[in-house]
Design an enzyme around this catalytic site. Sequence first.
Site, PDB file in Angstrom:
ATOM      1  N   ARG A  41       0.868  -1.190   0.000  1.00 56.17           N
ATOM      2  CA  ARG A  41       0.000   0.000   0.000  1.00 56.17           C
ATOM      3  C   ARG A  41       0.900   1.234   0.000  1.00 56.17           C
ATOM      4  O   ARG A  41       1.612   1.483   0.968  1.00 56.17           O
ATOM      5  CB  ARG A  41      -0.934   0.007   1.218  1.00 56.17           C
ATOM      6  CG  ARG A  41      -1.966   1.142   1.162  1.00 56.17           C
ATOM      7  CD  ARG A  41      -3.009   1.013   2.238  1.00 56.17           C
ATOM      8  NE  ARG A  41      -2.524   1.475   3.517  1.00 56.17           N
ATOM      9  CZ  ARG A  41      -3.195   1.323   4.665  1.00 56.17           C
ATOM     10  NH1 ARG A  41      -4.348   0.679   4.678  1.00 56.17           N
ATOM     11  NH2 ARG A  41      -2.702   1.787   5.798  1.00 56.17           N
ATOM     12  N   SER A 110     -12.583  -4.251   1.732  1.00 61.46           N
ATOM     13  CA  SER A 110     -12.741  -3.622   3.040  1.00 61.46           C
ATOM     14  C   SER A 110     -14.213  -3.412   3.363  1.00 61.46           C
ATOM     15  O   SER A 110     -14.984  -2.932   2.532  1.00 61.46           O
ATOM     16  CB  SER A 110     -12.033  -2.260   3.068  1.00 61.46           C
ATOM     17  OG  SER A 110     -10.638  -2.413   2.970  1.00 61.46           O
ATOM     18  N   LYS A 139      -4.055   5.584   7.768  1.00 59.74           N
ATOM     19  CA  LYS A 139      -4.951   5.666   6.604  1.00 59.74           C
ATOM     20  C   LYS A 139      -5.901   6.837   6.819  1.00 59.74           C
ATOM     21  O   LYS A 139      -6.797   6.776   7.658  1.00 59.74           O
ATOM     22  CB  LYS A 139      -5.725   4.356   6.428  1.00 59.74           C
ATOM     23  CG  LYS A 139      -6.349   4.215   5.039  1.00 59.74           C
ATOM     24  CD  LYS A 139      -6.859   2.794   4.827  1.00 59.74           C
ATOM     25  CE  LYS A 139      -7.256   2.556   3.368  1.00 59.74           C
ATOM     26  NZ  LYS A 139      -8.405   3.352   2.934  1.00 59.74           N
TER      27      LYS A 139
END
Length: 211
Positions: A41, A110, A139
């Site tokens: 990520r 998610s 995040k």
Amino acid sequence: MARAFDLTLYLVTDPRLVAARGLVATVAAAVKGGATLVQLRDPEAHGRALVEQARALKALLKPLGIPLIVNDRVDVAVAADADGVHLGQDDMAPADARALLGPDRILGLSVGTPAEFAASDLAGVDYLGVGPVTATGTKADAGAAIGTAGLAAVRALTRLPIVGIGGIDRALAADVIRAGADGVAVVSAICAAPDPEDAARALKAAVTAAR
């Protein structure tokens, strides 16, 4: 049918936290300590740079039999021959991603709440990332913390494998497993640790003991 995967200890990389040590070195240490799945990520990397990162991690992980998942970017996953993709609620629809990925790659999604679960297209999805369990600083667009009770509520709705994510550390890992998760996904608990290998080993031991 998607290739086999193990959600026990799911490492999600963060470019800010691995910068000093290096991405590959951090992942290598985490895997040595027991990480069972790795997600690349890096919202700061685009196009070619992200593909190069994915290829470097694939070269490290493939001989070890550990899958590499790419966050959001189906095109990068295909270009780098990664093992799968993890999608957020605002990303490509899972059915469209599956059509591009083919039947063999891993597809994660998610989900934050039972309502979000109910509204989700689960076609072709192999596992769910459920959270954030607690507040997280890694995040920016993460939703409100759902706690282990929120994770348990999603667990009750599906037989898909689920991994808890969001602010999870060694102290919380056991509670996440007891709430019904098949594993824990961590970012700073490994990426920001002085010794990623030791951190991964301790987290995996906590998960194993809770089972």
